[in-house]
Design a protein around this motif. Sequence first.
Motif, PDB file in Angstrom:
ATOM      1  N   UNK A   1       0.819  -1.179   0.000  1.00  0.00           N
ATOM      2  CA  UNK A   1       0.000   0.000   0.000  1.00  0.00           C
ATOM      3  C   UNK A   1       0.871   1.253   0.000  1.00  0.00           C
ATOM      4  N   UNK A   2       2.072   1.156   0.516  1.00  0.00           N
ATOM      5  CA  UNK A   2       2.961   2.319   0.552  1.00  0.00           C
ATOM      6  C   UNK A   2       3.338   2.771  -0.851  1.00  0.00           C
ATOM      7  N   UNK A   9       0.407  10.176  -4.289  1.00  0.00           N
ATOM      8  CA  UNK A   9       0.917  11.444  -3.755  1.00  0.00           C
ATOM      9  C   UNK A   9       1.582  12.280  -4.848  1.00  0.00           C
ATOM     10  N   UNK A  10       2.299  11.622  -5.750  1.00  0.00           N
ATOM     11  CA  UNK A  10       2.947  12.348  -6.841  1.00  0.00           C
ATOM     12  C   UNK A  10       1.897  13.045  -7.698  1.00  0.00           C
ATOM     13  N   UNK A  11       0.842  12.340  -8.042  1.00  0.00           N
ATOM     14  CA  UNK A  11      -0.193  12.938  -8.886  1.00  0.00           C
ATOM     15  C   UNK A  11      -1.025  13.973  -8.125  1.00  0.00           C
ATOM     16  N   UNK A  12      -1.432  13.628  -6.922  1.00  0.00           N
ATOM     17  CA  UNK A  12      -2.269  14.527  -6.130  1.00  0.00           C
ATOM     18  C   UNK A  12      -1.489  15.746  -5.660  1.00  0.00           C
ATOM     19  N   UNK A  13      -0.215  15.561  -5.352  1.00  0.00           N
ATOM     20  CA  UNK A  13       0.612  16.685  -4.907  1.00  0.00           C
ATOM     21  C   UNK A  13       0.801  17.729  -5.980  1.00  0.00           C
ATOM     22  N   UNK A  55      -5.201   8.134   2.356  1.00  0.00           N
ATOM     23  CA  UNK A  55      -6.619   7.775   2.387  1.00  0.00           C
ATOM     24  C   UNK A  55      -7.080   7.199   1.055  1.00  0.00           C
ATOM     25  N   UNK A  56      -6.614   7.773  -0.041  1.00  0.00           N
ATOM     26  CA  UNK A  56      -6.974   7.260  -1.364  1.00  0.00           C
ATOM     27  C   UNK A  56      -6.385   5.871  -1.567  1.00  0.00           C
ATOM     28  N   UNK A  57      -5.158   5.654  -1.133  1.00  0.00           N
ATOM     29  CA  UNK A  57      -4.531   4.338  -1.280  1.00  0.00           C
ATOM     30  C   UNK A  57      -5.271   3.286  -0.461  1.00  0.00           C
ATOM     31  N   UNK A  58      -5.771   3.673   0.697  1.00  0.00           N
ATOM     32  CA  UNK A  58      -6.571   2.732   1.488  1.00  0.00           C
ATOM     33  C   UNK A  58      -7.855   2.369   0.772  1.00  0.00           C
TER      34      UNK A  58
END
Length: 70
Positions: A1-2, A9-13, A55-58
Amino acid sequence: MFKVSILVWIMLGTTLAGISMIVVLMVPGLAADAIRNIPYAVAAGFALAMPLSYLVARQIGGGRGGVREV
């Protein structure tokens, strides 16, 4: 999941950093001192994306913490 969280995170950031930069440029009070406000806004966008990407990855993993059932 990491690993999924890092990819999200890369895309959302980058998305949140771009949105925050546009907000700085569109608000006249912030745009007056944009050279100082843009780096703070971009850093805040990247920082906000960290917990959101977890949260999205979860949700992508089904909320099971990344454990797959066979």
